[in-house]
Enzyme design. Structure first.
Site, PDB file in Angstrom:
ATOM      1  N   ARG A 183      -0.710  -7.701  -5.737  1.00 50.70           N
ATOM      2  CA  ARG A 183      -0.158  -6.638  -4.231  1.00 50.70           C
ATOM      3  C   ARG A 183       0.985  -7.318  -3.817  1.00 50.70           C
ATOM      4  O   ARG A 183       2.049  -6.621  -3.483  1.00 50.70           O
ATOM      5  CB  ARG A 183      -1.330  -6.403  -3.770  1.00 50.70           C
ATOM      6  CG  ARG A 183      -2.481  -5.426  -4.471  1.00 50.70           C
ATOM      7  CD  ARG A 183      -3.787  -5.341  -3.989  1.00 50.70           C
ATOM      8  NE  ARG A 183      -3.639  -4.903  -2.653  1.00 50.70           N
ATOM      9  CZ  ARG A 183      -4.762  -5.097  -1.523  1.00 50.70           C
ATOM     10  NH1 ARG A 183      -6.059  -5.693  -2.094  1.00 50.70           N
ATOM     11  NH2 ARG A 183      -4.875  -4.390  -0.677  1.00 50.70           N
ATOM     12  N   ARG A 223     -12.646  -7.786   4.325  1.00 51.12           N
ATOM     13  CA  ARG A 223     -12.599  -6.181   4.801  1.00 51.12           C
ATOM     14  C   ARG A 223     -13.734  -5.475   4.170  1.00 51.12           C
ATOM     15  O   ARG A 223     -14.376  -5.597   2.920  1.00 51.12           O
ATOM     16  CB  ARG A 223     -11.182  -5.469   4.371  1.00 51.12           C
ATOM     17  CG  ARG A 223     -11.204  -4.129   4.738  1.00 51.12           C
ATOM     18  CD  ARG A 223     -10.068  -3.425   4.486  1.00 51.12           C
ATOM     19  NE  ARG A 223      -9.396  -3.699   3.331  1.00 51.12           N
ATOM     20  CZ  ARG A 223      -7.990  -3.518   3.180  1.00 51.12           C
ATOM     21  NH1 ARG A 223      -7.222  -2.830   3.923  1.00 51.12           N
ATOM     22  NH2 ARG A 223      -7.203  -3.675   1.840  1.00 51.12           N
ATOM     23  N   ARG A 232     -13.256  -2.584  -1.341  1.00 58.47           N
ATOM     24  CA  ARG A 232     -12.312  -2.208  -2.320  1.00 58.47           C
ATOM     25  C   ARG A 232     -12.216  -2.957  -3.440  1.00 58.47           C
ATOM     26  O   ARG A 232     -12.295  -4.314  -3.455  1.00 58.47           O
ATOM     27  CB  ARG A 232     -10.947  -2.153  -1.520  1.00 58.47           C
ATOM     28  CG  ARG A 232     -10.645  -0.864  -1.206  1.00 58.47           C
ATOM     29  CD  ARG A 232      -9.430  -0.637  -0.039  1.00 58.47           C
ATOM     30  NE  ARG A 232      -8.246  -1.317  -0.706  1.00 58.47           N
ATOM     31  CZ  ARG A 232      -7.182  -1.134  -0.288  1.00 58.47           C
ATOM     32  NH1 ARG A 232      -6.958  -0.589   1.072  1.00 58.47           N
ATOM     33  NH2 ARG A 232      -6.034  -1.430  -0.826  1.00 58.47           N
ATOM     34  N   ARG A 265       7.199   3.025  -0.738  1.00 59.71           N
ATOM     35  CA  ARG A 265       6.905   1.590  -1.143  1.00 59.71           C
ATOM     36  C   ARG A 265       7.963   1.210  -2.144  1.00 59.71           C
ATOM     37  O   ARG A 265       7.884   0.013  -2.625  1.00 59.71           O
ATOM     38  CB  ARG A 265       5.613   1.547  -1.939  1.00 59.71           C
ATOM     39  CG  ARG A 265       4.356   0.715  -1.114  1.00 59.71           C
ATOM     40  CD  ARG A 265       3.544   0.933  -2.038  1.00 59.71           C
ATOM     41  NE  ARG A 265       2.393  -0.091  -1.995  1.00 59.71           N
ATOM     42  CZ  ARG A 265       1.362   0.363  -0.950  1.00 59.71           C
ATOM     43  NH1 ARG A 265       1.437   1.180  -0.180  1.00 59.71           N
ATOM     44  NH2 ARG A 265       0.234  -0.733  -0.923  1.00 59.71           N
ATOM     45  N   LYS A 302      -2.066  -1.871   8.987  1.00 63.51           N
ATOM     46  CA  LYS A 302      -1.374  -0.396   8.844  1.00 63.51           C
ATOM     47  C   LYS A 302      -2.610   0.452   9.002  1.00 63.51           C
ATOM     48  O   LYS A 302      -2.548   1.417   9.847  1.00 63.51           O
ATOM     49  CB  LYS A 302      -0.648  -0.020   7.457  1.00 63.51           C
ATOM     50  CG  LYS A 302       0.452  -1.080   7.240  1.00 63.51           C
ATOM     51  CD  LYS A 302       1.198  -0.787   5.820  1.00 63.51           C
ATOM     52  CE  LYS A 302       0.363  -0.897   4.551  1.00 63.51           C
ATOM     53  NZ  LYS A 302      -0.327  -1.887   4.148  1.00 63.51           N
TER      54      LYS A 302
HETATM   55  P1  AP5 Z   1      -6.133  -2.927   7.364  1.00 65.61           P
HETATM   56  O1  AP5 Z   1      -5.701  -2.474   8.291  1.00 65.61           O
HETATM   57  O2  AP5 Z   1      -7.016  -2.430   6.427  1.00 65.61           O
HETATM   58  O3  AP5 Z   1      -4.779  -3.158   6.235  1.00 65.61           O
HETATM   59  P2  AP5 Z   1      -3.815  -2.563   5.821  1.00 65.61           P
HETATM   60  O4  AP5 Z   1      -2.359  -3.011   6.402  1.00 65.61           O
HETATM   61  O5  AP5 Z   1      -4.046  -1.021   5.737  1.00 65.61           O
HETATM   62  O6  AP5 Z   1      -3.794  -3.134   4.328  1.00 65.61           O
HETATM   63  P3  AP5 Z   1      -3.977  -2.106   2.888  1.00 65.61           P
HETATM   64  O7  AP5 Z   1      -4.785  -3.504   2.065  1.00 65.61           O
HETATM   65  O8  AP5 Z   1      -4.876  -0.981   2.956  1.00 65.61           O
HETATM   66  O9  AP5 Z   1      -2.679  -2.109   2.207  1.00 65.61           O
HETATM   67  P4  AP5 Z   1      -2.105  -1.657   0.932  1.00 65.61           P
HETATM   68  O10 AP5 Z   1      -0.758  -1.575   0.904  1.00 65.61           O
HETATM   69  O11 AP5 Z   1      -2.256  -3.052  -0.098  1.00 65.61           O
HETATM   70  O12 AP5 Z   1      -3.095  -0.825   0.318  1.00 65.61           O
HETATM   71  P5  AP5 Z   1      -3.039   0.677   0.184  1.00 65.61           P
HETATM   72  O13 AP5 Z   1      -4.087   1.159   0.138  1.00 65.61           O
HETATM   73  O14 AP5 Z   1      -1.736   1.310   0.718  1.00 65.61           O
HETATM   74  O15 AP5 Z   1      -6.580  -4.448   7.660  1.00 65.61           O
HETATM   75  C1  AP5 Z   1      -6.921  -5.344   6.535  1.00 65.61           C
HETATM   76  C2  AP5 Z   1      -8.195  -5.952   7.515  1.00 65.61           C
HETATM   77  O16 AP5 Z   1      -7.803  -6.899   8.287  1.00 65.61           O
HETATM   78  C3  AP5 Z   1      -9.359  -5.189   7.739  1.00 65.61           C
HETATM   79  O17 AP5 Z   1     -10.601  -5.784   7.563  1.00 65.61           O
HETATM   80  C4  AP5 Z   1      -9.229  -5.218   9.389  1.00 65.61           C
HETATM   81  O18 AP5 Z   1     -10.279  -5.040  10.244  1.00 65.61           O
HETATM   82  C5  AP5 Z   1      -8.616  -6.457   9.544  1.00 65.61           C
HETATM   83  N1  AP5 Z   1      -7.604  -6.641  10.595  1.00 65.61           N
HETATM   84  C6  AP5 Z   1      -6.325  -5.476  10.797  1.00 65.61           C
HETATM   85  N2  AP5 Z   1      -5.879  -5.814  11.823  1.00 65.61           N
HETATM   86  C7  AP5 Z   1      -5.967  -7.055  12.304  1.00 65.61           C
HETATM   87  C8  AP5 Z   1      -5.541  -7.831  13.325  1.00 65.61           C
HETATM   88  N3  AP5 Z   1      -4.395  -7.495  13.972  1.00 65.61           N
HETATM   89  N4  AP5 Z   1      -6.160  -9.268  13.522  1.00 65.61           N
HETATM   90  C9  AP5 Z   1      -7.351  -9.558  12.616  1.00 65.61           C
HETATM   91  N5  AP5 Z   1      -7.804  -8.790  11.578  1.00 65.61           N
HETATM   92  C10 AP5 Z   1      -6.908  -7.484  11.504  1.00 65.61           C
HETATM   93  O19 AP5 Z   1      -2.488   0.634  -1.607  1.00 65.61           O
HETATM   94  C11 AP5 Z   1      -3.614   0.330  -2.563  1.00 65.61           C
HETATM   95  C12 AP5 Z   1      -2.837   0.706  -3.848  1.00 65.61           C
HETATM   96  O20 AP5 Z   1      -2.840   2.089  -4.132  1.00 65.61           O
HETATM   97  C13 AP5 Z   1      -1.689   0.154  -4.269  1.00 65.61           C
HETATM   98  O21 AP5 Z   1      -1.741  -1.375  -4.788  1.00 65.61           O
HETATM   99  C14 AP5 Z   1      -1.128   0.810  -5.406  1.00 65.61           C
HETATM  100  O22 AP5 Z   1      -1.704   0.582  -6.435  1.00 65.61           O
HETATM  101  C15 AP5 Z   1      -1.254   2.249  -4.797  1.00 65.61           C
HETATM  102  N6  AP5 Z   1      -0.566   2.914  -4.156  1.00 65.61           N
HETATM  103  C16 AP5 Z   1      -0.672   3.164  -2.564  1.00 65.61           C
HETATM  104  N7  AP5 Z   1       0.554   3.901  -2.068  1.00 65.61           N
HETATM  105  C17 AP5 Z   1       1.494   3.703  -3.238  1.00 65.61           C
HETATM  106  C18 AP5 Z   1       2.805   4.174  -3.240  1.00 65.61           C
HETATM  107  N8  AP5 Z   1       3.495   4.540  -2.212  1.00 65.61           N
HETATM  108  N9  AP5 Z   1       3.326   3.799  -4.340  1.00 65.61           N
HETATM  109  C19 AP5 Z   1       2.831   3.064  -5.647  1.00 65.61           C
HETATM  110  N10 AP5 Z   1       1.599   2.943  -5.512  1.00 65.61           N
HETATM  111  C20 AP5 Z   1       0.650   3.209  -4.310  1.00 65.61           C
HETATM  112 ZN    ZN Z   2      -4.669   0.355   4.462  1.00 63.19          ZN
END
Ligand code: AP5
Ligand code: ZN
Length: 214
Positions: free
Chosen positions: A171, A127, A160, A88, A13
């Site tokens: 997660r 990452r 992270r 979410r 994402k």
């Molecule tokens: P990347 O693009 O960074 O992945 P992402 O989908 O953004 O994954 P996240 O880990 O950021 O998602 P998340 O939902 O767990 O975390 P969030 O910050 O939202 O890609 C990952 C890696 O793979 C990178 O190194 C990239 O280079 C590589 N890559 C990408 N695409 C690729 C491909 N096609 N092929 C190969 N490699 C690739 O949330 C964190 C925390 O915040 C949650 O756990 C929760 O506690 C809280 N939180 C956030 N939003 C909410 C909400 N709405 N409600 C409640 N709690 C929330």
């Molecule tokens: Zn992300």
């Protein structure tokens, strides 16, 4: 356009968001990034969110709904937005609908980053991010020019705190239990487009382009 990006941790994402943002001049609202900034700045919001985030659990609906309500009012978000990591839970989705209805607008498309859990550990543990810009790298799939250093600013990259194999399990559990119902919620409205998120980033981008231009 008003877009929602849904997918498990590591599904891409945050990697696709800046590309979509540049192409369509949309504002990118990532609740995870906003919460991490609040934690780093030790704001009241950050202090409340930290414990759940460290454990890989979701923070309360009220906190994130509040953040999004504030953010989408901004002038820069009036032309459209990308919601990355929100909604979410079903409650968050319903609240979002209410907020948008008040502004007289609707969600246009939900991009579902569909991918097998088994691929995600390698993505997450490899990452590295540049915290102030949100630029994301991967030791194997998207390495920086110099290991540990941001290509653009030369500043250090960090990992992270929740990017460990152990926290990833929680997660993923939260994703399957609480977020998959959100995909069904939008499917019933006919808004979901499924992506093959296991493909290389360029191929995923091409799929996104196709969906958004149709
Ligand atoms: P990347 O693009 O960074 O992945 P992402 O989908 O953004 O994954 P996240 O880990 O950021 O998602 P998340 O939902 O767990 O975390 P969030 O910050 O939202 O890609 C990952 C890696 O793979 C990178 O190194 C990239 O280079 C590589 N890559 C990408 N695409 C690729 C491909 N096609 N092929 C190969 N490699 C690739 O949330 C964190 C925390 O915040 C949650 O756990 C929760 O506690 C809280 N939180 C956030 N939003 C909410 C909400 N709405 N409600 C409640 N709690 C929330
Ligand atoms: Zn992300």
């Amino acid at each position: 356009k008003r877009l929602i990006l849904i997918g498990p941790p590591g599904s891409g994402k945050g990697t696709q968001s800046p590309i979509i943002k540049d192409e369509y001049c949309l504002c990118h609202l990532a609740t995870g990034d906003m919460l991490r900034a609040a934690v780093a700045a030790k704001t009241p919001l950050g202090l409340k969110a930290k414990e759940a985030m460290d454990k890989g659990e979701l923070v309360s609906d009220d906190l994130v709904v509040g953040i999004i309500d504030e953010a989408i009012k901004k002038p820069s978000c009036q032309k459209g937005f990308i919601l990355d990591g929100f909604p979410r839970t079903e409650v968050q989705a319903q609240k979002l609908d209410e907020t948008l209805a008040k502004h007289g607008v609707k969600v246009d498309k939900v991009l579902n980053f569909a991918i097998d859990d088994a691929i995600l550990e390698e993505r997450i543990t490899g990452r590295w991010i540049h915290p102030s810009s949100g630029r994301t790298y991967h030791t194997k799939f998207a390495p920086p020019k110099t290991p540990g250093v941001d290509d653009v600013t030369g500043e250090p990259l960090i990992q992270r705190k929740d990017d460990t194999a152990g926290v990833l399990k929680s997660r993923l559990e939260a994703f399957h239990k609480q977020t998959e119902p959100v995909i069904r919620y939008y499917s019933q409205k006919g808004l979901v487009a499924d992506l093959h998120a296991e493909k290389p980033p360029k191929e995923v981008s091409a799929e996104v382009q196709k969906v958004l231009s149709s």
